[in-house]
Design an enzyme around this catalytic site. Structure first.
Site, PDB file in Angstrom:
ATOM      1  N   GLU A   1     -12.832  -0.241   5.771  1.00 54.48           N
ATOM      2  CA  GLU A   1     -12.757  -1.097   4.585  1.00 54.48           C
ATOM      3  C   GLU A   1     -11.303  -1.275   4.162  1.00 54.48           C
ATOM      4  O   GLU A   1     -10.875  -0.804   3.128  1.00 54.48           O
ATOM      5  CB  GLU A   1     -13.615  -0.531   3.446  1.00 54.48           C
ATOM      6  CG  GLU A   1     -13.299   0.898   3.045  1.00 54.48           C
ATOM      7  CD  GLU A   1     -14.177   1.399   1.923  1.00 54.48           C
ATOM      8  OE1 GLU A   1     -13.649   2.034   0.988  1.00 54.48           O
ATOM      9  OE2 GLU A   1     -15.393   1.182   1.976  1.00 54.48           O
TER      10      GLU A   1
ATOM     11  N   GLY B   1      -7.847  -3.333   3.087  1.00 55.19           N
ATOM     12  CA  GLY B   1      -7.386  -4.455   2.284  1.00 55.19           C
ATOM     13  C   GLY B   1      -5.918  -4.686   2.563  1.00 55.19           C
ATOM     14  O   GLY B   1      -5.500  -5.708   3.103  1.00 55.19           O
ATOM     15  N   ARG B   2      -5.133  -3.667   2.225  1.00 60.72           N
ATOM     16  CA  ARG B   2      -3.681  -3.740   2.376  1.00 60.72           C
ATOM     17  C   ARG B   2      -3.262  -4.097   3.804  1.00 60.72           C
ATOM     18  O   ARG B   2      -2.358  -4.903   4.024  1.00 60.72           O
ATOM     19  CB  ARG B   2      -3.077  -2.399   1.967  1.00 60.72           C
ATOM     20  CG  ARG B   2      -1.575  -2.408   1.793  1.00 60.72           C
ATOM     21  CD  ARG B   2      -1.047  -0.982   1.586  1.00 60.72           C
ATOM     22  NE  ARG B   2      -1.888  -0.182   0.731  1.00 60.72           N
ATOM     23  CZ  ARG B   2      -1.734  -0.067  -0.587  1.00 60.72           C
ATOM     24  NH1 ARG B   2      -0.776  -0.729  -1.182  1.00 60.72           N
ATOM     25  NH2 ARG B   2      -2.562   0.705  -1.290  1.00 60.72           N
TER      26      ARG B   2
ATOM     27  N   ARG C   1       2.964  -2.939  -9.061  1.00 59.35           N
ATOM     28  CA  ARG C   1       3.106  -1.751  -8.219  1.00 59.35           C
ATOM     29  C   ARG C   1       4.440  -1.019  -8.423  1.00 59.35           C
ATOM     30  O   ARG C   1       4.463   0.214  -8.480  1.00 59.35           O
ATOM     31  CB  ARG C   1       2.925  -2.102  -6.745  1.00 59.35           C
ATOM     32  CG  ARG C   1       1.509  -2.543  -6.384  1.00 59.35           C
ATOM     33  CD  ARG C   1       1.320  -2.665  -4.880  1.00 59.35           C
ATOM     34  NE  ARG C   1       1.273  -1.365  -4.237  1.00 59.35           N
ATOM     35  CZ  ARG C   1       2.262  -0.824  -3.541  1.00 59.35           C
ATOM     36  NH1 ARG C   1       3.407  -1.461  -3.387  1.00 59.35           N
ATOM     37  NH2 ARG C   1       2.121   0.369  -2.993  1.00 59.35           N
TER      38      ARG C   1
ATOM     39  N   CYS D   1       8.042  -7.191 -22.606  1.00 58.56           N
ATOM     40  CA  CYS D   1       8.621  -6.272 -23.575  1.00 58.56           C
ATOM     41  C   CYS D   1       8.154  -4.856 -23.239  1.00 58.56           C
ATOM     42  O   CYS D   1       7.339  -4.249 -23.935  1.00 58.56           O
ATOM     43  CB  CYS D   1       8.197  -6.667 -24.992  1.00 58.56           C
ATOM     44  SG  CYS D   1       9.077  -5.742 -26.263  1.00 58.56           S
TER      45      CYS D   1
ATOM     46  N   GLY E   1      -7.162   2.774   3.881  1.00 59.68           N
ATOM     47  CA  GLY E   1      -5.983   3.632   3.820  1.00 59.68           C
ATOM     48  C   GLY E   1      -4.875   3.234   4.774  1.00 59.68           C
ATOM     49  O   GLY E   1      -3.801   3.834   4.748  1.00 59.68           O
TER      50      GLY E   1
END
Length: 425
Positions: free
Chosen positions: A272, A274-275, A310, A341, A230
């Site tokens: 944990e 990631g970001r 995103r 498209c 988070g």
């Protein structure tokens, strides 16, 4: 403030494009390692601290490998991510499988690897035992309901599909012990892309109090508390990054206040992320193909939301730099779009930028997490290459661009050169 800087000059980028045509994602090894160390140092006080890198953020064995060199394990949510971990040399309890509507083969692979299994629902316990067996170490994912407000990305806990209620947590641990599990952990993940220190401290308090409750009511002494991830990154230049030192110190105070008096001073801390580790260490490099002036002014790139979804999915902001025009006045307003498209295929809407010309190189910042990882093939768009900028300044190809041959390789049809004997008639 958070200055947005691309680590390559325009001249070096032009040379790189001759070898690796746009679009591509490029990641900075030096920054990835520095981000990991910043998180690690914030929890230097914690017994047995381990970061389980969220493979879903950037599922590439080369990235997992260099983080493993730093001491990180992995957090996995699929068999492919378990295999990436294995390929990168991550082993045993360095791996966590966080269950999410999990099929039995993923449980089987996790047990084969000796990974920690983290169950998302109380019913998964019997399903796992029937189809895969009982693991050495087990944890459950806690959903604290309305005690945490959540945010726009992960949602309100009471509306989220993840985790067990408080009552289910107590029942789940009791059932697991009766089935023969002897080693336990505790897990949650209730915030995402968060920058506020107090949000992480609230999560820690809730989890520490639950760990004490498990000890007092069930006699279960957990080996670790995984506080989830988070940790956000400042996508906007005016935002400040997470103060990891303050987060680490605040959680240490809570640990000393809640855990140690209850005899839980040996419980390890896990995260944990990631970001927070790879997010601001990645950039999507594209080239301007077209400009269009109708009711608005559009800049069309050779990338699309298949390379970075995103902005379309969350309305997320990603900073944009025009190489060579970093200091030019942002006196034009554009929608920056891709060629899909799909009308939501926009990287930016009404964005103030320098005047842009066809052939300009556009750099979209902060794509190192949930960027390439969320790619897809709608419209037959292909996944782009991924590059790693090494600490010595060299550039390494860590994923080649998908080709049309790759795209057609899984298709079977009458008259095809790729016809399979198993094709459905």
């Amino acid at each position: 403030m958070n200055e947005k800087i691309f680590p390559l000059t325009k001249e070096r980028t032009i040379e790189l494009i001759k070898q690796f045509p746009t679009p591509f994602h490029i990641y900075d090894e030096r920054r990835i390692r520095a981000n990991y160390r910043r998180l690690r140092d914030a929890f230097a006080w914690a017994p047995g601290f381990r970061e389980h890198f969220a493979v879903k953020a950037l599922p590439n064995p080369r990235i997992v490998q260099l983080l493993h060199e730093e001491g990180a394990g992995t957090d996995c949510s699929s068999i492919a991510e378990l295999l990436i971990s294995e390929a990168a040399g991550v082993t045993g309890e360095e791996i966590m499988l966080t269950s999410n509507d999990t099929p039995f083969d993923e449980f089987q692979k996790a047990i084969e690897l000796g990974a920690v299994i983290n169950l998302d629902d109380i019913t998964h316990l019997a399903y796992m035992a029937e189809h895969a067996g009982v693991p050495e170490v087990l944890s459950f994912r806690y959903n604290p309901g309305d005690t945490i407000e959540g945010n726009d990305i992960i949602g309100k806990p009471v509306e989220a599909k993840y985790g067990l209620t408080h009552t289910q947590m107590l029942e789940g641990y009791a059932r697991a012990r009766a089935m023969g599990v002897r080693r336990f952990g505790l897990h949650t993940m209730v915030i995402s892309a968060e920058l506020r220190t107090e949000a992480f401290l609230l999560t820690a308090r809730i989890m520490f109090e639950l760990a004490v409750e498990l000890e007092e009511k069930l006699g279960i002494h957990v080996e670790f508390v995984n506080l989830g991830g988070g940790f956000g990154i400042p996508y906007r230049p005016e935002e400040d990054p997470v103060d990891f030192a303050a987060v680490g110190a605040g959680i240490e105070r809570l640990y000393n206040e809640i855990m140690r008096p209850a005899g839980l001073g040996d419980v390890a801390i896990r995260t944990e992320s990631g970001r927070a580790i790879t997010g601001d260490a990645g950039w999507l490099v594209s080239m301007v193909l077209h400009k269009k002036d109708t009711y608005k002014h559009y800049v069309g790139l050779d990338s699309c939301m298949a390379n970075l979804m995103r902005p379309a999915l969350y309305g997320a902001y990603h900073h944009i730099t025009v190489l060579g025009k970093e200091h030019a006045p942002a006196d034009h307003v554009y929608d920056v779009t891709g060629s899909l498209c799909e009308n939501n295929d926009k990287f930016a809407i009404d964005r103030a930028l320098p005047q842009i010309g066809i052939g300009d190189i556009i750099v979209i910042h902060d794509t190192g997490a949930h960027g390439s990882a969320m790619g897809f093939n709608y419209n037959g768009k292909l996944h782009c290459a991924e590059l790693l900028l090494r600490e010595d300044g060299t550039v390494e190809l860590i994923r080649r661009a998908q080709t049309l041959d790759d795209y057609f390789a899984t298709l079977h049809y009458e008259g095809s050169l790729m016809k399979s004997t198993n094709a459905i008639k």
